[in-house]
Design a protein around this motif. Sequence first.
Motif, short mmCIF file in Angstrom:
data_model
loop_
_atom_site.label_atom_id
_atom_site.label_comp_id
_atom_site.label_asym_id
_atom_site.label_seq_id
_atom_site.Cartn_x
_atom_site.Cartn_y
_atom_site.Cartn_z
N LEU A 231 0.65 -1.20 0.12
CA LEU A 231 -0.15 -0.01 0.20
C LEU A 231 0.74 1.43 -0.03
O LEU A 231 0.24 2.53 -0.14
CB LEU A 231 -0.87 -0.05 1.21
N ILE A 232 2.03 1.23 0.25
CA ILE A 232 2.96 2.29 0.08
C ILE A 232 4.17 2.44 -0.77
O ILE A 232 4.76 1.36 -0.82
CB ILE A 232 3.77 2.26 1.62
N THR A 233 3.97 3.26 -1.57
CA THR A 233 5.02 3.47 -2.81
C THR A 233 5.81 4.43 -2.76
O THR A 233 5.38 5.87 -2.42
CB THR A 233 4.42 3.43 -4.25
N PHE A 234 7.20 4.51 -2.92
CA PHE A 234 8.14 5.70 -3.03
C PHE A 234 8.74 5.81 -4.29
O PHE A 234 8.77 5.05 -4.98
CB PHE A 234 9.38 5.46 -1.82
N SER A 235 8.93 6.85 -4.75
CA SER A 235 9.41 7.21 -5.97
C SER A 235 10.10 8.77 -5.82
O SER A 235 10.11 9.34 -5.09
CB SER A 235 8.21 7.63 -7.38
N GLY A 236 11.24 8.55 -6.79
CA GLY A 236 12.09 9.61 -6.69
C GLY A 236 12.87 10.09 -8.04
O GLY A 236 13.13 9.09 -8.93
N GLN A 237 12.96 11.19 -8.27
CA GLN A 237 13.75 11.49 -9.52
C GLN A 237 14.76 12.67 -9.36
O GLN A 237 14.26 13.50 -8.40
CB GLN A 237 12.63 12.17 -10.73
N ALA A 238 15.87 12.66 -10.07
CA ALA A 238 16.90 13.70 -9.85
C ALA A 238 17.05 14.25 -11.32
O ALA A 238 17.67 13.65 -12.14
CB ALA A 238 18.04 13.24 -9.23
N LEU A 239 16.96 15.32 -11.49
CA LEU A 239 17.36 16.32 -12.78
C LEU A 239 18.58 17.17 -12.56
O LEU A 239 19.00 17.94 -12.14
CB LEU A 239 16.07 17.38 -12.99
N PHE A 240 19.76 16.43 -13.25
CA PHE A 240 20.88 16.94 -13.12
C PHE A 240 21.32 17.91 -14.04
O PHE A 240 21.21 17.42 -15.32
CB PHE A 240 22.21 15.78 -13.05
N ASN A 241 21.78 19.17 -14.12
CA ASN A 241 22.20 19.85 -14.94
C ASN A 241 23.68 19.61 -14.94
O ASN A 241 24.61 20.05 -14.06
CB ASN A 241 22.11 21.31 -14.64
N VAL A 242 24.17 18.94 -15.91
CA VAL A 242 25.63 18.39 -15.92
C VAL A 242 26.84 19.47 -16.08
O VAL A 242 27.87 19.63 -15.55
CB VAL A 242 25.82 17.52 -16.84
N SER A 243 26.25 20.63 -16.94
CA SER A 243 27.07 21.88 -17.18
C SER A 243 27.35 22.68 -15.78
O SER A 243 28.65 22.95 -16.00
CB SER A 243 26.74 22.75 -18.03
N ASP A 244 26.45 22.93 -15.22
CA ASP A 244 26.85 23.67 -13.89
C ASP A 244 26.34 22.81 -12.48
O ASP A 244 26.67 23.48 -11.31
CB ASP A 244 25.75 24.69 -13.81
N ALA A 245 26.38 21.44 -12.43
CA ALA A 245 26.55 20.69 -11.35
C ALA A 245 25.30 20.88 -10.47
O ALA A 245 25.60 20.98 -9.02
CB ALA A 245 27.90 20.70 -10.59
N SER A 246 24.33 21.50 -10.62
CA SER A 246 23.13 21.65 -9.99
C SER A 246 22.12 20.75 -10.19
O SER A 246 22.08 19.96 -11.15
CB SER A 246 22.46 23.26 -10.23
N ILE A 247 21.26 20.40 -9.18
CA ILE A 247 20.29 19.17 -9.23
C ILE A 247 18.95 19.92 -8.81
O ILE A 247 18.81 20.59 -7.90
CB ILE A 247 20.85 18.23 -8.06
N PHE A 248 18.04 19.03 -9.34
CA PHE A 248 16.47 19.56 -8.91
C PHE A 248 15.87 18.03 -8.55
O PHE A 248 15.66 17.41 -9.46
CB PHE A 248 15.70 19.93 -10.23
N LEU A 249 15.65 17.68 -7.12
CA LEU A 249 15.36 16.59 -6.72
C LEU A 249 13.96 16.57 -6.52
O LEU A 249 13.08 17.56 -6.24
CB LEU A 249 15.81 16.30 -5.02
N SER A 250 13.12 15.40 -6.67
CA SER A 250 11.85 15.25 -6.62
C SER A 250 11.42 13.77 -6.13
O SER A 250 11.24 12.91 -6.73
CB SER A 250 11.05 15.23 -7.84
#
Length: 308
Positions: A231-250
């Motif tokens: 009944l419990i599901t975990f999901s995650g995504q990570a959008l990496f900008n390779v050029s400036d080493a920044s990350i947008f986690l979800s």
Amino acid sequence: QNLDRALITLNTGFADVSIGRQAIAWGSARILNPTDIIAPFTFEELDTEERIGVDAIRVQIPVGVMGEFDTGYILGEDVEFGKSAFFLRSRLDAAETDISILLLGFRENLLTGLDIARAIGGAGLWFEGAYVFANAFDDDDTDPSSRSSDPSRTQDEASFADNYLRTSIGLDYSFGEKTYGAIEYHFSQAGAKKPADYLANLNGPAYTDGAVYLMGRHYLVPALTYQMTPLITFSGQALFNVSDASIFLSPQIEYNIAQDVYVSAGAFIGIGKRPEIVTGDDGAPTQRFRSEFGGYPNIYFSSFRIYF
């Protein structure tokens, strides 16, 4: 209130004709779709179950068992050609591979797209690409490529005359019954090479007309879904900008509390160098990006959904 669906569909032995407000979307990429520019979802979209409808006339003709020819006209504001779009798309199956070819005219620009998807062993593989000819239907006789190469024009002015390429390639796999993983690489020629040019580059047609919103060029997106309990599901995504080493986690967690009843909570978290304030040429303070996602605000959300 927004009316998302209001259409009449005529089914014949030759074709299906849809007239009215309807959802139109393409592309097999899991995260970033270069050919999906009519009413696309952004990475931080909270509700992706229903896509916004557009006013269109669409004709879909089956070809063989798995093939299709799809064409239509999307009505823009006041039905002006410069604010509308038309498309021709064919889909076929060859050697256990789904292949789609797209020709899309939108807001005086021309997009050519290719989408390929197939299974390799137990994994899924996809490639989706789109090349946009900026101002292809513009009445101006001046060649856009020559305008962009004019040394008298500033970087800001030149950027929005250029054609651009966008591609996504990825792989997904189910690791048993509980775990699903995917990874996707995205390239956007419309993006700026350096964070200092991010803001100036937003004046280009890729951003004003082509539904591009990511400011860089190279991105890597891993995704994971894990069923912790039935009944419990975990999901995650990570959008990496390779050029400036920044990350947008979800990250997100969902609990199925009853039949057809779900509650979930999640976040979008930007990680990277924060913007800095610098003095412009006119002496006024201005903001300059040092990374893309370092300038994003953090978003925390929860949802309660009932299906009936």
